[in-house]
Design a protein around this motif. Structure first.
Motif, short mmCIF file in Angstrom:
data_model
loop_
_atom_site.label_atom_id
_atom_site.label_comp_id
_atom_site.label_asym_id
_atom_site.label_seq_id
_atom_site.Cartn_x
_atom_site.Cartn_y
_atom_site.Cartn_z
N LEU A 36 0.84 -1.30 0.00
CA LEU A 36 -0.14 -0.07 -0.14
C LEU A 36 0.91 1.30 -0.03
CD1 LEU A 36 -2.92 1.16 0.61
CD2 LEU A 36 -2.26 1.20 2.87
N GLY A 37 0.65 2.12 -0.95
CA GLY A 37 1.33 3.40 -1.03
C GLY A 37 0.84 4.30 -2.07
N PRO A 38 1.13 5.73 -1.98
CA PRO A 38 0.68 6.66 -2.82
C PRO A 38 1.56 6.50 -4.18
CG PRO A 38 2.36 7.62 -1.58
CD PRO A 38 2.08 6.19 -0.92
N LYS A 52 10.78 3.28 0.68
CA LYS A 52 10.81 2.31 1.72
C LYS A 52 9.59 1.65 2.28
CE LYS A 52 14.82 5.41 3.14
NZ LYS A 52 15.35 5.95 4.30
N ILE A 53 9.97 0.58 2.89
CA ILE A 53 8.84 0.07 3.65
C ILE A 53 8.77 0.63 5.22
CG2 ILE A 53 7.92 -2.09 4.89
CD1 ILE A 53 7.72 -2.02 1.89
N ILE A 54 7.54 1.20 5.29
CA ILE A 54 7.57 2.03 6.67
C ILE A 54 7.02 0.80 7.87
CG2 ILE A 54 6.28 3.86 7.90
CD1 ILE A 54 8.13 4.83 5.68
N ALA A 55 6.31 0.01 7.59
CA ALA A 55 5.55 -0.76 8.41
C ALA A 55 5.13 -2.09 7.67
CB ALA A 55 4.80 -0.17 9.43
N THR A 56 4.89 -3.17 8.23
CA THR A 56 4.17 -4.32 7.83
C THR A 56 3.63 -5.22 8.74
OG1 THR A 56 6.14 -4.73 6.29
CG2 THR A 56 4.75 -6.56 6.62
N SER A 64 -10.74 2.57 17.36
CA SER A 64 -10.86 4.18 17.56
C SER A 64 -9.92 4.84 16.28
CB SER A 64 -10.03 4.83 18.85
OG SER A 64 -8.79 4.50 18.73
N ILE A 65 -9.52 3.87 15.44
CA ILE A 65 -8.72 4.40 14.29
C ILE A 65 -8.85 3.62 13.10
CG2 ILE A 65 -6.53 2.90 14.67
CD1 ILE A 65 -4.91 5.59 14.03
N THR A 66 -8.80 4.41 11.90
CA THR A 66 -8.79 3.50 10.73
C THR A 66 -7.49 3.25 10.19
OG1 THR A 66 -8.78 5.49 9.15
CG2 THR A 66 -11.09 4.54 10.04
N LEU A 67 -7.60 2.48 8.93
CA LEU A 67 -6.19 2.13 8.49
C LEU A 67 -5.49 3.39 7.64
CD1 LEU A 67 -4.05 -0.13 8.11
CD2 LEU A 67 -5.38 -0.85 5.94
N GLU A 68 -6.53 4.08 7.29
CA GLU A 68 -6.19 5.37 6.48
C GLU A 68 -5.55 6.37 7.35
OE1 GLU A 68 -7.98 8.59 3.18
OE2 GLU A 68 -9.24 7.04 3.92
N GLU A 69 -5.99 6.45 8.57
CA GLU A 69 -5.53 7.32 9.69
C GLU A 69 -3.96 6.68 9.90
OE1 GLU A 69 -9.17 9.23 11.74
OE2 GLU A 69 -8.67 7.18 12.28
N VAL A 70 -4.10 5.55 10.10
CA VAL A 70 -2.59 5.10 10.41
C VAL A 70 -1.53 5.22 9.29
CG1 VAL A 70 -1.07 2.68 10.39
CG2 VAL A 70 -3.46 2.89 11.63
N THR A 76 3.10 8.30 7.29
CA THR A 76 3.87 9.05 6.61
C THR A 76 3.49 10.52 6.23
OG1 THR A 76 1.89 8.63 4.86
CG2 THR A 76 3.41 6.78 5.06
N GLY A 77 2.53 10.96 7.08
CA GLY A 77 2.18 12.31 6.97
C GLY A 77 1.48 12.81 5.72
N LYS A 78 0.97 11.71 4.95
CA LYS A 78 0.34 11.89 3.73
C LYS A 78 -1.24 11.21 3.88
CE LYS A 78 4.47 11.78 1.08
NZ LYS A 78 5.31 11.12 -0.09
N LYS A 79 -2.10 11.55 2.93
CA LYS A 79 -3.37 11.22 2.68
C LYS A 79 -3.42 10.33 1.50
CE LYS A 79 -5.74 14.78 5.26
NZ LYS A 79 -6.60 15.69 5.41
#
Length: 250
Positions: A36-38, A212-216, A232-238, A243-246
Motif C-alpha cells: 500500500l502506498g501513494p 521504503k517499507i514503513i511498516a508491515t 478508534s482508528i482507521t487504516l487510512e489514519e494509520v 507517512t504524513g500523507k493522505k
C-alpha cells in the motif's frame, strides 16, 4: 507452507535518485500480501524487479528458495504478472491474446486450447472470445489482462494496481477473482493506493513511501502500532500518522 518470495536489500537507483531503498520483504505461501502506498512510492518498480523485468542496482530476489535472476528459466513459469499498463493487443481477438501469452510457457495443442477457454471463462469473457480486444470496455480489458497471466497456472500472482480507471462493478469482480485465485492455491501480491481494496482482500499489508517499507503487519497489527484501542482508528489514519500523507490526495 513456507516462504515463497523474499527480497534482500532490494534497491533501484536511476542516476542519483533512489526509487526503491533497501527493501526487505518476506511473503509466505498462501497469503495475499498487500503493498500500500501513494503513486510514486516505488511499488511498480519493486514489482518489476521482483518479476525480473528491471535489474536491481543492489540486492536480490529469492523465489521458491532460489535466486530469481540466476534461475530465471526454471522459475519464470511459476509466476504470473498483471501489470498496471495493459499488456494486451487490441487487434487480436480475446482468445488470441490469451493463446499468445499462454503459449510462451511451452503449452501447446489441445492443452493450450483448454487453458485458453478456462482462463476466459474464469474472468467472465468466454462468450466474448471472438471479439477484438480493442472493442472491449476498460473493465473488460483489465479482465482480459488477467486471463493472459493465468493460463500457465502460476504459483505466485502479482497484481500491480489492476483496478485503476475502471468502474466499481469491474473492480468488485476483479477483487472477488483475486480472492478466488488465492482460495484455489495461488499466493498473491497486490499493490494499490486504494485503502479499501487492500483492507478488503489482503491478509498482510506493507506500507510503502518514498521507496521504503514503513511498516508491515495485518490491518489490526498496523493499527496497534499507533493506538491501543484499534476500534478508534482507521487504516487510512494509520497511513497518515506513519507517512504524513493522505492516500486520497493521490
Amino acid at each position: 507452507m513456507g516462504t515463497i518470495l523474499k527480497t534482500n536489500d532490494l534497491t533501484k537507483k536511476y542516476d542519483n535518485k533512489v526509487v526503491v531503498d533497501n527493501l526487505n520483504i518476506e511473503i509466505e505461501e498462501g497469503e495475499i500480501f498487500g503493498l500500500l502506498g501513494p503513486n510514486g512510492a516505488g511499488k511498480s518498480t519493486t514489482m518489476n524487479m521482483i518479476c525480473n523485468i528491471v535489474r536491481p542496482t543492489l540486492g536480490n530476489v529469492e523465489f521458491l528458495g532460489k535466486d530469481f535472476i540466476k534461475n530465471r528459466k526454471s522459475l519464470i513459469d511459476k509466476l504470473g504478472y498483471i501489470p498496471q499498463d495493459l499488456a494486451i493487443h487490441g487487434n487480436l481477438k480475446a482468445w488470441e491474446n490469451v493463446e499468445l501469452f499462454t503459449s510462451l510457457y511451452g503449452i501447446k495443442g489441445a492443452e493450450l486450447k483448454s487453458r485458453v477457454e478456462e482462463s476466459l471463462e474464469y474472468v467472465g469473457l468466454l462468450e466474448k472470445k471472438n471479439d477484438y480486444a480493442k472493442t472491449f470496455s476498460g473493465g473488460m480489458k483489465r479482465r482480459l489482462n488477467i486471463a493472459c497471466a493465468i493460463g500457465h497456472h502460476p504459483k505466485l500472482l502479482i497484481f500491480d494496481e489492476p483496478t485503476v480507471g475502471i468502474d466499481p462493478q469491474s473492480r468488485n469482480f476483479i477483487l472477488e477473482k483475486i480472492k478466488e485465485s488465492n482460495k484455489n492455491g495461488a499466493t498473491v501480491i497486490y499493490t494499490s493506493h486504494y485503502m479499501e481494496e487492500v483492507e478488503a482482500i489482503c491478509t498482510r499489508i506493507a506500507i510503502m513511501d518514498n521507496g521504503k517499507i514503513i511498516a508491515t503487519g495485518t490491518s489490526e497489527e498496523l493499527k496497534k502500532m499507533v493506538v491501543d484501542d484499534t476500534s478508534s482508528i482507521t487504516l487510512e489514519e494509520v497511513f497518515l500518522t506513519m507517512t504524513g500523507k493522505k492516500l486520497r490526495d493521490y
